[in-house]
Design a protein around this motif. Sequence first.
Motif, PDB file in Angstrom:
ATOM      1  N   LYS A 188     -37.837  68.029  71.650  1.00 46.54           N
ATOM      2  CA  LYS A 188     -38.142  68.906  72.631  1.00 46.54           C
ATOM      3  C   LYS A 188     -37.514  70.169  71.994  1.00 46.54           C
ATOM      4  CE  LYS A 188     -38.058  70.814  77.426  1.00 46.54           C
ATOM      5  NZ  LYS A 188     -37.661  70.678  78.753  1.00 46.54           N
ATOM      6  N   ALA A 189     -36.309  70.180  71.580  1.00 47.21           N
ATOM      7  CA  ALA A 189     -35.802  71.238  71.081  1.00 47.21           C
ATOM      8  C   ALA A 189     -36.425  71.770  69.769  1.00 47.21           C
ATOM      9  CB  ALA A 189     -34.168  70.869  70.665  1.00 47.21           C
ATOM     10  N   LYS A 190     -36.558  70.874  68.987  1.00 44.67           N
ATOM     11  CA  LYS A 190     -37.688  71.179  67.783  1.00 44.67           C
ATOM     12  C   LYS A 190     -38.777  71.856  67.982  1.00 44.67           C
ATOM     13  CE  LYS A 190     -35.479  67.817  64.286  1.00 44.67           C
ATOM     14  NZ  LYS A 190     -35.541  66.780  63.636  1.00 44.67           N
ATOM     15  N   ALA A 191     -39.425  71.287  69.226  1.00 44.63           N
ATOM     16  CA  ALA A 191     -40.782  71.805  69.459  1.00 44.63           C
ATOM     17  C   ALA A 191     -40.402  73.224  69.802  1.00 44.63           C
ATOM     18  CB  ALA A 191     -41.406  70.880  70.714  1.00 44.63           C
ATOM     19  N   GLN A 192     -39.644  73.582  70.609  1.00 46.60           N
ATOM     20  CA  GLN A 192     -39.306  74.845  71.154  1.00 46.60           C
ATOM     21  C   GLN A 192     -39.068  75.745  69.938  1.00 46.60           C
ATOM     22  OE1 GLN A 192     -39.764  76.415  73.999  1.00 46.60           O
ATOM     23  NE2 GLN A 192     -40.635  74.441  74.565  1.00 46.60           N
ATOM     24  N   ILE A 193     -38.600  75.395  69.021  1.00 49.24           N
ATOM     25  CA  ILE A 193     -38.397  76.498  67.674  1.00 49.24           C
ATOM     26  C   ILE A 193     -39.673  76.600  67.067  1.00 49.24           C
ATOM     27  CG2 ILE A 193     -37.139  76.383  65.287  1.00 49.24           C
ATOM     28  CD1 ILE A 193     -35.244  76.825  67.963  1.00 49.24           C
ATOM     29  N   ASP A 194     -40.565  75.386  67.078  1.00 53.10           N
ATOM     30  CA  ASP A 194     -41.738  75.551  66.390  1.00 53.10           C
ATOM     31  C   ASP A 194     -42.754  76.520  67.235  1.00 53.10           C
ATOM     32  OD1 ASP A 194     -41.204  73.725  64.302  1.00 53.10           O
ATOM     33  OD2 ASP A 194     -42.261  71.973  65.352  1.00 53.10           O
ATOM     34  N   THR A 195     -42.553  76.553  68.564  1.00 55.26           N
ATOM     35  CA  THR A 195     -43.268  77.373  69.237  1.00 55.26           C
ATOM     36  C   THR A 195     -42.901  78.693  68.932  1.00 55.26           C
ATOM     37  OG1 THR A 195     -43.339  75.611  71.209  1.00 55.26           O
ATOM     38  CG2 THR A 195     -43.677  77.908  71.674  1.00 55.26           C
ATOM     39  N   LEU A 196     -41.572  78.828  69.071  1.00 52.57           N
ATOM     40  CA  LEU A 196     -41.203  80.351  68.440  1.00 52.57           C
ATOM     41  C   LEU A 196     -41.670  80.669  67.174  1.00 52.57           C
ATOM     42  CD1 LEU A 196     -39.027  82.732  68.774  1.00 52.57           C
ATOM     43  CD2 LEU A 196     -37.332  81.147  67.642  1.00 52.57           C
ATOM     44  N   ARG A 197     -41.676  79.865  66.351  1.00 56.54           N
ATOM     45  CA  ARG A 197     -42.421  80.272  65.065  1.00 56.54           C
ATOM     46  C   ARG A 197     -43.701  80.739  65.010  1.00 56.54           C
ATOM     47  NH1 ARG A 197     -39.723  76.084  60.969  1.00 56.54           N
ATOM     48  NH2 ARG A 197     -37.391  77.033  60.816  1.00 56.54           N
ATOM     49  N   GLN A 198     -44.303  79.776  65.863  1.00 56.09           N
ATOM     50  CA  GLN A 198     -45.862  80.051  65.909  1.00 56.09           C
ATOM     51  C   GLN A 198     -46.366  81.057  66.794  1.00 56.09           C
ATOM     52  OE1 GLN A 198     -47.303  76.091  66.819  1.00 56.09           O
ATOM     53  NE2 GLN A 198     -46.584  75.368  64.917  1.00 56.09           N
ATOM     54  N   ARG A 199     -45.771  81.250  67.978  1.00 51.63           N
ATOM     55  CA  ARG A 199     -46.352  82.277  68.980  1.00 51.63           C
ATOM     56  C   ARG A 199     -45.604  83.584  68.906  1.00 51.63           C
ATOM     57  NH1 ARG A 199     -46.537  78.864  74.708  1.00 51.63           N
ATOM     58  NH2 ARG A 199     -48.074  77.355  73.940  1.00 51.63           N
ATOM     59  N   TYR A 200     -44.519  83.702  68.203  1.00 55.00           N
ATOM     60  CA  TYR A 200     -43.959  84.787  68.148  1.00 55.00           C
ATOM     61  C   TYR A 200     -43.463  85.401  66.884  1.00 55.00           C
ATOM     62  CZ  TYR A 200     -44.096  83.683  73.154  1.00 55.00           C
ATOM     63  OH  TYR A 200     -44.300  83.143  74.082  1.00 55.00           O
ATOM     64  N   PRO A 201     -44.304  85.591  66.055  1.00 56.66           N
ATOM     65  CA  PRO A 201     -44.033  85.667  64.479  1.00 56.66           C
ATOM     66  C   PRO A 201     -43.201  87.181  64.379  1.00 56.66           C
ATOM     67  CG  PRO A 201     -46.159  85.921  64.704  1.00 56.66           C
ATOM     68  CD  PRO A 201     -45.622  85.698  65.887  1.00 56.66           C
TER      69      PRO A 201
END
Length: 129
Positions: free
Chosen positions: A46-59
């Motif tokens: 879940k922690a890694k998924a949140q970092i991926d979300t940050l990278r994808q949604r908020y460049p």
Amino acid sequence: MNKIIVLFLTASLLTACTSRQPDPEVAGQRCLQTARTALAANDYAKAKAQIDTLRQRYPRALLSRAEGILLLDSICLAEAHSELEALRQFCDTARLDRIGRDSVDFNLDVLQQKVRFFEKKLSVDQEKR
């Protein structure tokens, strides 16, 4: 009548100029906080998924993304420590033959290298920051 039109146009202009999207840094910080909470609960996926979300949604959340790099290093390091400890406990409790022991020793070496790698990477990334 002209005053009403001017007032309406001014209000329309002000409304059009305001940002309707949330600040990407604020949204990025929310992702980081969720990732930190997941890390504290040892929920590495879940922690890694949140970092991926940050990278994808908020460049455009550059500061949050920089913090995300360090947090991802910390997540990977904690995950490697957890895997290493689990394998050590297995090694202590299992009765292994020579081949099984050799396989476990190899995996222990791999995990120890992984831990050293992420410790080094985290220190290098912190120095760059």
